[in-house]
Design an enzyme around this catalytic site. Structure first.
Site, PDB file in Angstrom:
ATOM      1  N   ASN A  37      -5.943   8.090  -9.229  1.00 40.06           N
ATOM      2  CA  ASN A  37      -7.280   8.208  -8.643  1.00 40.06           C
ATOM      3  C   ASN A  37      -7.426   9.479  -7.799  1.00 40.06           C
ATOM      4  O   ASN A  37      -6.693   9.686  -6.833  1.00 40.06           O
ATOM      5  CB  ASN A  37      -7.520   6.966  -7.778  1.00 40.06           C
ATOM      6  N   HIS A 122     -11.938  -9.718  -5.091  1.00 40.32           N
ATOM      7  CA  HIS A 122     -12.319  -9.032  -3.855  1.00 40.32           C
ATOM      8  C   HIS A 122     -13.637  -9.610  -3.348  1.00 40.32           C
ATOM      9  O   HIS A 122     -14.644  -9.567  -4.063  1.00 40.32           O
ATOM     10  CB  HIS A 122     -12.573  -7.548  -4.122  1.00 40.32           C
ATOM     11  N   ARG A 147      -9.509 -12.093  -1.724  1.00 41.70           N
ATOM     12  CA  ARG A 147      -9.231 -11.094  -0.695  1.00 41.70           C
ATOM     13  C   ARG A 147     -10.483 -10.929   0.154  1.00 41.70           C
ATOM     14  O   ARG A 147     -11.583 -10.779  -0.381  1.00 41.70           O
ATOM     15  CB  ARG A 147      -8.868  -9.755  -1.343  1.00 41.70           C
ATOM     16  N   TYR A 159     -13.773   1.087   4.609  1.00 41.53           N
ATOM     17  CA  TYR A 159     -13.185   1.122   3.275  1.00 41.53           C
ATOM     18  C   TYR A 159     -12.867  -0.293   2.789  1.00 41.53           C
ATOM     19  O   TYR A 159     -12.338  -1.108   3.527  1.00 41.53           O
ATOM     20  CB  TYR A 159     -11.898   1.974   3.258  1.00 41.53           C
ATOM     21  N   ASP A 216      -6.329  -6.791   3.206  1.00 38.78           N
ATOM     22  CA  ASP A 216      -5.719  -5.474   3.025  1.00 38.78           C
ATOM     23  C   ASP A 216      -6.010  -4.613   4.258  1.00 38.78           C
ATOM     24  O   ASP A 216      -7.179  -4.367   4.580  1.00 38.78           O
ATOM     25  CB  ASP A 216      -6.334  -4.827   1.774  1.00 38.78           C
ATOM     26  N   HIS A 218      -4.938  -1.505   4.528  1.00 39.89           N
ATOM     27  CA  HIS A 218      -5.041  -0.121   4.055  1.00 39.89           C
ATOM     28  C   HIS A 218      -4.232   0.887   4.872  1.00 39.89           C
ATOM     29  O   HIS A 218      -4.744   1.961   5.220  1.00 39.89           O
ATOM     30  CB  HIS A 218      -6.507   0.300   3.991  1.00 39.89           C
ATOM     31  N   GLU A 242      -1.757  -7.188   3.424  1.00 37.45           N
ATOM     32  CA  GLU A 242      -1.332  -6.073   2.567  1.00 37.45           C
ATOM     33  C   GLU A 242      -1.351  -4.742   3.319  1.00 37.45           C
ATOM     34  O   GLU A 242      -2.252  -4.495   4.132  1.00 37.45           O
ATOM     35  CB  GLU A 242      -2.305  -6.005   1.376  1.00 37.45           C
ATOM     36  N   GLU A 268       1.365  -0.380  -3.215  1.00 38.00           N
ATOM     37  CA  GLU A 268       0.476   0.155  -4.264  1.00 38.00           C
ATOM     38  C   GLU A 268       0.579   1.668  -4.388  1.00 38.00           C
ATOM     39  O   GLU A 268       0.255   2.209  -5.440  1.00 38.00           O
ATOM     40  CB  GLU A 268      -0.978  -0.299  -4.061  1.00 38.00           C
ATOM     41  N   ARG A 289       3.663  -4.729  -4.471  1.00 39.56           N
ATOM     42  CA  ARG A 289       2.268  -4.416  -4.825  1.00 39.56           C
ATOM     43  C   ARG A 289       2.111  -3.327  -5.877  1.00 39.56           C
ATOM     44  O   ARG A 289       0.999  -2.873  -6.151  1.00 39.56           O
ATOM     45  CB  ARG A 289       1.521  -3.960  -3.556  1.00 39.56           C
ATOM     46  N   HIS A 318      -0.850  -4.389  -8.285  1.00 33.92           N
ATOM     47  CA  HIS A 318      -2.105  -3.696  -7.996  1.00 33.92           C
ATOM     48  C   HIS A 318      -2.997  -3.758  -9.237  1.00 33.92           C
ATOM     49  O   HIS A 318      -2.552  -3.403 -10.326  1.00 33.92           O
ATOM     50  CB  HIS A 318      -1.745  -2.238  -7.674  1.00 33.92           C
ATOM     51  N   ASP A 322      -9.294   1.443 -10.710  1.00 31.55           N
ATOM     52  CA  ASP A 322      -8.727   2.742 -11.088  1.00 31.55           C
ATOM     53  C   ASP A 322      -7.421   2.603 -11.869  1.00 31.55           C
ATOM     54  O   ASP A 322      -6.851   3.606 -12.293  1.00 31.55           O
ATOM     55  CB  ASP A 322      -8.568   3.678  -9.880  1.00 31.55           C
ATOM     56  N   GLU A 345      -3.887  -8.956  -8.761  1.00 30.33           N
ATOM     57  CA  GLU A 345      -5.207  -8.492  -8.328  1.00 30.33           C
ATOM     58  C   GLU A 345      -6.078  -8.246  -9.563  1.00 30.33           C
ATOM     59  O   GLU A 345      -5.620  -7.694 -10.559  1.00 30.33           O
ATOM     60  CB  GLU A 345      -5.054  -7.185  -7.545  1.00 30.33           C
ATOM     61  N   TRP A 408      -4.810   6.920   5.658  1.00 32.21           N
ATOM     62  CA  TRP A 408      -5.848   6.665   4.687  1.00 32.21           C
ATOM     63  C   TRP A 408      -6.253   5.194   4.712  1.00 32.21           C
ATOM     64  O   TRP A 408      -5.435   4.324   4.791  1.00 32.21           O
ATOM     65  CB  TRP A 408      -5.347   7.024   3.292  1.00 32.21           C
TER      66      TRP A 408
HETATM   67  C1  CS2 Z   1      -6.996  -1.237  -2.796  1.00 27.91           C
HETATM   68  C2  CS2 Z   1      -7.440  -0.258  -3.860  1.00 27.91           C
HETATM   69  O1  CS2 Z   1      -6.889  -2.767  -4.529  1.00 27.91           O
HETATM   70  C3  CS2 Z   1      -6.463  -2.481  -3.434  1.00 27.91           C
HETATM   71  O2  CS2 Z   1      -5.677  -3.150  -2.810  1.00 27.91           O
HETATM   72  O3  CS2 Z   1      -6.114  -0.777  -1.862  1.00 27.91           O
HETATM   73  O4  CS2 Z   1      -8.836  -0.370  -3.933  1.00 27.91           O
HETATM   74  C4  CS2 Z   1      -7.077   1.179  -3.600  1.00 27.91           C
HETATM   75  O5  CS2 Z   1      -7.678   1.636  -2.450  1.00 27.91           O
HETATM   76  C5  CS2 Z   1      -7.452   2.051  -4.760  1.00 27.91           C
HETATM   77  O6  CS2 Z   1      -6.852   1.562  -5.897  1.00 27.91           O
HETATM   78  C6  CS2 Z   1      -7.047   3.501  -4.515  1.00 27.91           C
HETATM   79  O7  CS2 Z   1      -7.002   4.217  -5.678  1.00 27.91           O
HETATM   80 MG    MG Z   2      -4.612  -2.229  -1.351  1.00 24.12          MG
END
Ligand code: CS2
Ligand code: MG
Length: 408
Positions: A37, A122, A147, A159, A216, A218, A242, A268, A289, A318, A322, A345, A408
Site C-alpha cells: 500500500n 470492521h 473490530r 485513522y 487496533d 495502530h 492489536e 501486519e 498478524r 491481516h 489492500d 480479518e 503511523w
Molecule cells: C489495519 C489496516 O486492517 C488493519 O488492521 O491496520 O487497515 C492497515 O492500516 C492497512 O492495511 C495499511 O495498508
Molecule cells: Mg491493523
C-alpha cells in the site's frame, strides 16, 4: 514444467493492486499478490526488473528452492519490497502446483483442520450511536466477531474510523487517499487512553459479554501506555488488542505482557519470522498478524505459524482491502489448513475489485472458506484490469497536536 513467462499487472479498481502472473510451458497460469500500500510501483519494478528475468526457464514445481534462491540470492534480505515480491512468486507457484494437481492449495498444505475460518469485521463510528449502527449492520451480515474503532473527543478524523453510516448502509472504507501527498491527521494519546475504555464499556453493555471484540491501536503507544490501555480494557474481555506499540521494539512487549492479560496481536507490517523471534519465543503475543502478501508468501507464513504453534500462539492474518483477493485467498487456504488458526480479518473488496479478480471463496455464517477450485481459486480478468489505471494513493500520516510526527 518450466516457467515460460512472468508478467506484472498493476490495476486500480478503486485502489491499487500489483499482481504477478506466472505462466508455465504447459500453459498453466499462477497468480501472486505483491501489493504494498502506497509503495506499489517499487514492488512492480522489483518484480519486473529483477525477479522476472531470473524466473524464466526455472522448474515451476520447485517452490522452496525458488523461495531460497530469491531470498538468499538477492544478498539484500528482508524488507517489505523484497518480501512482497518473493511472496507473489511463492503464491503463484502454489497456485500452479494446485492447478496441476487438480487440488485446492489447502489440500497440498495437509488438508482441512476446520469447517471454515472465523472472520472479523470492521465496525466504526465517530459517536457511540454511529458505532452501534455499524456493529449491528455487521452482525446482520453474519459476522460473529467485530473490530471496534471510534472517534476520540477533541480530535478530528481518526485513522480506522470510516464515515458514519445509516442503519444497514455498507461502504468500502478506503484509508489510502488518491492524493499526491498524504493527508495529515492529528493525534492525542492522552485523550485516546481516556476515551477507549468508556467505548468498550458501552459496547459490552449493549451487545453482551459473549461477542468477540477486537481493537487496533495502530502502533501509537509506548510500552507503558500499552500496559495502561491493556489493563483498563481487561473488564471488557477483548479478543485482542492489536499493534499497541510499533512492534520492532520486541523487548518493549515484555513490559506490556507483564502488566496485562488483555490478549495481544502484532505483525501486519512485519516481513518475516525474524521480526517475531523474541515475541514468539518469550510468548509476548497471542496472535500473529502477518499477511501472506507481506511476509514472504504461503511457504514462509506456514513456517512462521509452525514456529508460533510451539508457543501456543495463533494466527490472525491481516486481511484489509489492500491485500488483493489473491492474497486473501492465499490466507484462507492457510487458515483452514493450519492447526493454530485464531481468526481472519475480512474487509470486503468493492465490486470493481471483484470484477477484476474473480474469487471463489465464500463467507457463510461468519466463516470464510477458500472453496474447492484447484490452486488458489482466483482468476484475473486482464481486460477489466487494464481498464483501471494506476493512480497514486497514500495512507494518511499522523502528527501530535504540537506538530510532531508521530508513529503511523
Ligand atoms: C489495519 C489496516 O486492517 C488493519 O488492521 O491496520 O487497515 C492497515 O492500516 C492497512 O492495511 C495499511 O495498508
Ligand atoms: Mg491493523
Amino acid at each position: 514444467m518450466k516457467i515460460e513467462s512472468v508478467d506484472v499487472v498493476v490495476t486500480s479498481p478503486g485502489r491499487n493492486f500489483v499482481t504477478l502472473v506466472v505462466t508455465t510451458s504447459d500453459g498453466v497460469v499462477g497468480l501472486g499478490d505483491a501489493t504494498l500500500n502506497g509503495r506499489e510501483l517499487a514492488v512492480a519494478s522489483y518484480l519486473r526488473d529483477h525477479v522476472a528475468p531470473l524466473l524464466v526457464g526455472r522448474e515451476a514445481h520447485n517452490i522452496e528452492d525458488t523461495w531460497q534462491y530469491l531470498y538468499r540470492g538477492a544478498y539484500w534480505r528482508r524488507g517489505p519490497v523484497t518480501m512482497a515480491a518473493i511472496a507473489a512468486v511463492d503464491m503463484a507457484l502454489w497456485d500452479i502446483k494446485g492447478k496441476v494437481a487438480g487440488l485446492p492449495v489447502y489440500q497440498l498444505l495437509g488438508g482441512r483442520s476446520r469447517r471454515g475460518a472465523l472472520a472479523y469485521a470492521h465496525a466504526s463510528g465517530s459517536t457511540l450511536e454511529a458505532l452501534f449502527r455499524s456493529i449491528r449492520t455487521n452482525l446482520d451480515d453474519g459476522f460473529r466477531a467485530i473490530r471496534v474503532q471510534t472517534g476520540v473527543p477533541g480530535l478530528g478524523k481518526v485513522y480506522g474510523v470510516g464515515r458514519d453510516l445509516a442503519a444497514g448502509e455498507r461502504y468500502d472504507y478506503e484509508p489510502a487517499g488518491r492524493v499526491a501527498v498524504p493527508v495529515e491527521e492529528s493525534w492525542d494519546t492522552g485523550a485516546y487512553l481516556r476515551h477507549i475504555p468508556t467505548v468498550f464499556e458501552a459496547v459490552r453493555a449493549e451487545f453482551g459479554p459473549a461477542l468477540p471484540l477486537l481493537h487496533d491501536a495502530h502502533h501509537r503507544l509506548t510500552p507503558n501506555q500499552s500496559a495502561q490501555l491493556g489493563r483498563s480494557l481487561e473488564p471488557y474481555d477483548l479478543f485482542w488488542l492489536e499493534d499497541c506499540t510499533p512492534g520492532e521494539n520486541q523487548e518493549g512487549l515484555r513490559r506490556v505482557r507483564s502488566q496485562t492479560t488483555t490478549p495481544l496481536a502484532i505483525g501486519e507490517v512485519f516481513t518475516g519470522v525474524f521480526d517475531y523471534q523474541t515475541l514468539i519465543t518469550e510468548q509476548l503475543i497471542d496472535y500473529v498478524r502477518s499477511s501472506v502478501t507481506h511476509a514472504g508468501g504461503i511457504s514462509a507464513v506456514r513456517k512462521l505459524m509452525d514456529f508460533a504453534a510451539m508457543y501456543q500462539i495463533k494466527s490472525g492474518f491481516h486481511g484489509p482491502t489492500d491485500v488483493s483477493p489473491v492474497g486473501m485467498a492465499a490466507a484462507l487456504h492457510l487458515d483452514v489448513a493450519i492447526h493454530n488458526f485464531g481468526i481472519q480479518e475480512y474487509m470486503q473488496h468493492n465490486s470493481q475489485t471483484l470484477e477484476v479478480f474473480r474469487t471463489s471463496y465464500t463467507f457463510v455464517d461468519g466463516l470464510l472458506d477458500p472453496g474447492e477450485l484447484p490452486g488458489l481459486g482466483v482468476e484475473l480478468d486482464l481486460e477489466a484490469a487494464a481498464s483501471f489505471e494506476y493512480t497514486p494513493a497514500y495512507l494518511p500520516v499522523n502528527r501530535l497536536l504540537d506538530g510532531t510526527m508521530h508513529d503511523w
